[in-house]
Design an enzyme around this catalytic site. Structure first.
Site, PDB file in Angstrom:
ATOM      1  N   GLU A 107       0.824  -1.199   0.000  1.00  0.00           N
ATOM      2  CA  GLU A 107       0.000   0.000   0.000  1.00  0.00           C
ATOM      3  C   GLU A 107       0.861   1.253   0.000  1.00  0.00           C
ATOM      4  O   GLU A 107       1.996   1.233   0.484  1.00  0.00           O
ATOM      5  CB  GLU A 107      -0.899   0.009   1.238  1.00  0.00           C
ATOM      6  CG  GLU A 107      -1.858  -1.161   1.245  1.00  0.00           C
ATOM      7  CD  GLU A 107      -2.838  -1.149   2.394  1.00  0.00           C
ATOM      8  OE1 GLU A 107      -4.027  -1.379   2.137  1.00  0.00           O
ATOM      9  OE2 GLU A 107      -2.445  -0.920   3.546  1.00  0.00           O
ATOM     10  N   CYS A 154       3.541   8.527   1.422  1.00  0.00           N
ATOM     11  CA  CYS A 154       4.111   7.528   2.324  1.00  0.00           C
ATOM     12  C   CYS A 154       4.335   6.256   1.505  1.00  0.00           C
ATOM     13  O   CYS A 154       3.382   5.624   1.053  1.00  0.00           O
ATOM     14  CB  CYS A 154       3.135   7.313   3.474  1.00  0.00           C
ATOM     15  SG  CYS A 154       3.718   6.151   4.682  1.00  0.00           S
ATOM     16  N   CYS A 213       7.075  -5.545  15.069  1.00  0.00           N
ATOM     17  CA  CYS A 213       6.808  -4.596  16.157  1.00  0.00           C
ATOM     18  C   CYS A 213       5.386  -4.852  16.650  1.00  0.00           C
ATOM     19  O   CYS A 213       4.464  -4.980  15.848  1.00  0.00           O
ATOM     20  CB  CYS A 213       6.964  -3.160  15.665  1.00  0.00           C
ATOM     21  SG  CYS A 213       8.643  -2.816  15.085  1.00  0.00           S
ATOM     22  N   CYS A 248       2.266  -2.694  15.524  1.00  0.00           N
ATOM     23  CA  CYS A 248       2.154  -2.348  14.105  1.00  0.00           C
ATOM     24  C   CYS A 248       1.413  -3.439  13.335  1.00  0.00           C
ATOM     25  O   CYS A 248       1.771  -4.612  13.411  1.00  0.00           O
ATOM     26  CB  CYS A 248       3.553  -2.143  13.510  1.00  0.00           C
ATOM     27  SG  CYS A 248       3.524  -1.743  11.756  1.00  0.00           S
ATOM     28  N   SER A 288      12.460   6.476   7.413  1.00  0.00           N
ATOM     29  CA  SER A 288      12.215   6.068   8.787  1.00  0.00           C
ATOM     30  C   SER A 288      12.704   4.640   9.004  1.00  0.00           C
ATOM     31  O   SER A 288      12.437   3.761   8.185  1.00  0.00           O
ATOM     32  CB  SER A 288      10.707   6.146   9.086  1.00  0.00           C
ATOM     33  OG  SER A 288      10.444   5.734  10.399  1.00  0.00           O
ATOM     34  N   LEU A 290      11.679   5.194  17.734  1.00  0.00           N
ATOM     35  CA  LEU A 290      12.289   4.884  19.027  1.00  0.00           C
ATOM     36  C   LEU A 290      11.281   4.177  19.944  1.00  0.00           C
ATOM     37  O   LEU A 290      11.509   3.054  20.378  1.00  0.00           O
ATOM     38  CB  LEU A 290      12.822   6.168  19.668  1.00  0.00           C
ATOM     39  CG  LEU A 290      13.664   5.957  20.912  1.00  0.00           C
ATOM     40  CD1 LEU A 290      14.945   5.189  20.612  1.00  0.00           C
ATOM     41  CD2 LEU A 290      13.998   7.287  21.594  1.00  0.00           C
ATOM     42  N   CYS A 299      -0.556   5.723  10.362  1.00  0.00           N
ATOM     43  CA  CYS A 299       0.704   5.033  10.708  1.00  0.00           C
ATOM     44  C   CYS A 299       0.428   3.681  11.313  1.00  0.00           C
ATOM     45  O   CYS A 299      -0.335   3.569  12.266  1.00  0.00           O
ATOM     46  CB  CYS A 299       1.489   5.812  11.755  1.00  0.00           C
ATOM     47  SG  CYS A 299       1.917   7.441  11.264  1.00  0.00           S
TER      48      CYS A 299
HETATM   49  N1  SAH Z   1      10.065   0.097   9.423  1.00  0.00           N
HETATM   50  C1  SAH Z   1      10.218   1.527   9.409  1.00  0.00           C
HETATM   51  C2  SAH Z   1       9.225   2.211   8.505  1.00  0.00           C
HETATM   52  C3  SAH Z   1       7.787   2.171   8.978  1.00  0.00           C
HETATM   53  S1  SAH Z   1       7.348   3.791   9.406  1.00  0.00           S
HETATM   54  C4  SAH Z   1      10.151   2.034  10.834  1.00  0.00           C
HETATM   55  O1  SAH Z   1       9.839   1.256  11.716  1.00  0.00           O
HETATM   56  O2  SAH Z   1      10.443   3.206  11.063  1.00  0.00           O
HETATM   57  C5  SAH Z   1       5.854   3.587  10.197  1.00  0.00           C
HETATM   58  C6  SAH Z   1       5.823   4.344  11.506  1.00  0.00           C
HETATM   59  O3  SAH Z   1       4.547   4.138  12.150  1.00  0.00           O
HETATM   60  C7  SAH Z   1       6.866   3.828  12.467  1.00  0.00           C
HETATM   61  O4  SAH Z   1       7.343   4.854  13.278  1.00  0.00           O
HETATM   62  C8  SAH Z   1       6.032   2.860  13.280  1.00  0.00           C
HETATM   63  O5  SAH Z   1       6.654   2.522  14.472  1.00  0.00           O
HETATM   64  C9  SAH Z   1       4.753   3.625  13.447  1.00  0.00           C
HETATM   65  N2  SAH Z   1       3.626   2.779  13.820  1.00  0.00           N
HETATM   66  C10 SAH Z   1       3.493   1.472  13.599  1.00  0.00           C
HETATM   67  N3  SAH Z   1       2.310   1.030  14.063  1.00  0.00           N
HETATM   68  C11 SAH Z   1       1.685   2.097  14.575  1.00  0.00           C
HETATM   69  C12 SAH Z   1       0.404   2.269  15.179  1.00  0.00           C
HETATM   70  N4  SAH Z   1      -0.436   1.258  15.311  1.00  0.00           N
HETATM   71  N5  SAH Z   1       0.079   3.513  15.587  1.00  0.00           N
HETATM   72  C13 SAH Z   1       0.920   4.547  15.397  1.00  0.00           C
HETATM   73  N6  SAH Z   1       2.129   4.434  14.823  1.00  0.00           N
HETATM   74  C14 SAH Z   1       2.510   3.215  14.416  1.00  0.00           C
END
Ligand code: SAH
Length: 399
Positions: A119, A132, A143, A146, A226, A249, A368
């Protein structure tokens, strides 16, 4: 130094061989200028001494004008245009769904030549907008908060499939030829599905194409990559691309980060922050963004905020607080507004900008961490079974 191959588990890298379009023609989107010239020579259609010039002409049509059809390339002889069209393709991922949120956010479900899906999301502001972009189908990082992390990684995207997302968005936004200003696709954030530093070669090639001044021309200052913290790749990202860096982080203690961002077990907070402090080109004018998802009762206390301030000392940084976006079956809740405000105040009062990111496109699952496509990882046995079934069906038809 750890080699890239050693830190990339279980990923089919398909970024170097010339990619084929679904119809077997060679796909030109995603090739460097040199690869483009080489492909022209190899096809026998262009003599070696003219290859560089022809490649530059094609580059202009493909990346500046957004042409998809060789017939429109009036700076090339008609005969050559026809032959190029037989051999080569200028493709895009197919947008198999196009969803629009009530807040204007738009999400495209992309389908690639092999049927896999990912997507990408356009987030418009009043006079600009960010795209994005995804770097992988699925993600290996798991994670806990996510949605993409619940998918098994299917595969890396190729450079063409990555820059193709930008081109597809521009098709839909009507932004060809590359507008010098007033663009609604002004910024790129590598924050879609996947971990860009686990597919760095393809991401790098795609971003270099997107940054090229004679084409899409989006400056490195308007691109943010990111990462969840693939420490050995961070320096190279800065040296090779010079784009803005964002770090997911999300926790200030290793015991908590080990659980919610499991790559932390491999590259703990101290090492990650060390790599950040050494990021090439870092200055007060070019800060690293630290993303911090607000999870109720997990990482959102005033003590966490104070520890964050302590950890960031000495790093030109800004903090982006992300209210947790829920998804079906998610094991967390979003922190209260009050907790988020307190956290933000502590960080802000210590001298860091600490905006709370407004969720965009929640109603279409585009915010996100909400991205997930139906692609699933298939075993080799399954792929072989499918192939055998297809062959049997074809044999039955021709019998
Ligand atoms: N793998 C990379 C790129 C993904 S960026 C990374 O981890 O940075 C997507 C962003 O959204 C990351 O900061 C991730 O941690 C955040 N994210 C993931 N799941 C989320 C959620 N359910 N709510 C808010 N932010 C989320």
């Amino acid at each position: 130094m750890t080699s890239v191959a050693a830190i990339v588990p279980d990923v089919t890298a398909r970024t170097r061989s010339l990619p084929a379009a679904a119809d077997g023609r060679t796909e030109l989107v995603g090739l460097t200028r040199a690869e483009l010239a080489a492909a022209l020579v190899e096809s026998g259609l262009v003599p070696e001494k003219a290859a560089k010039m022809r490649a530059n002409q094609l580059w202009h049509w493909i990346y500046y004008r957004g042409s998809r059809d060789f017939a429109a390339m009036t700076t090339l002889a008609k005969d050559l245009r026809e032959k190029l069209g037989e051999r080569f393709s200028i493709g895009r991922p197919t947008a198999s769904r196009d969803l629009q949120s009530t807040d204007g956010t738009r999400k495209w479900l992309l389908r690639f030549a092999d049927g896999e899906e990912a997507e990408c999301v356009h987030i418009p502001e009043e006079d600009r907008g960010a795209l994005c972009v995804s770097s992988q189908v699925g993600c290996t990082l798991t994670c806990k908060f996510c949605h993409t992390g619940t998918m098994k990684l299917v595969r890396n995207l190729t450079a063409g499939e990555i820059v193709g997302q930008v081109m597809l968005a521009r098709d839909h936004l009507n932004e060809w030829p590359s507008p010098p200003e007033g663009r609604m696709l002004s910024n790129i954030v590598m924050m879609g599905m996947g971990e860009p530093l686990y597919n760095f070669d393809a991401v790098s090639q795609a971003l270099k194409i997107a940054m090229d001044n004679e084409g899409i021309a989006i400056s490195k200052r308007r691109i943010t990559l990111s990462t969840a913290g693939v420490v050995p790749m961070i320096r190279r990202c800065g040296e090779e691309l010079g784009v803005n860096l964002a770090i997911s982080l999300h926790a200030v203690r290793d015991d908590i980060r080990d659980v919610i961002v499991p790559i932390n077990k491999k590259y703990p907070i101290r090492e990650l922050l060390q790599a950040c402090a050494e990021y090439p080109g870092l200055s007060n004018a070019r800060r690293i963004t630290f993303e911090y998802v607000m999870l109720k009762g997990v990482n959102d206390s005033p003590a966490d905020a104070k520890e964050l301030v302590r950890l960031l000392k000495g790093i030109p940084a800004k903090v982006n607080l992300i209210p947790f976006n829920a998804w079906p079956g998610a094991p967390y809740e979003c922190s209260s507004d009050e907790a988020i405000r307190k956290f933000s105040d502590i960080v802000f009062n210590a001298g860091y900008s600490s905006p709370v990111r407004t969720p965009r496109g929640r109603d279409i699952m585009a915010a996100c961490g909400q991205l997930k496509s139906a692609s699933v990882k298939r075993s080799k046995a399954e792929i072989l079974r499918e192939q055998a079934a297809k062959e049997a069906a074809a044999a039955a038809l021709s019998a």
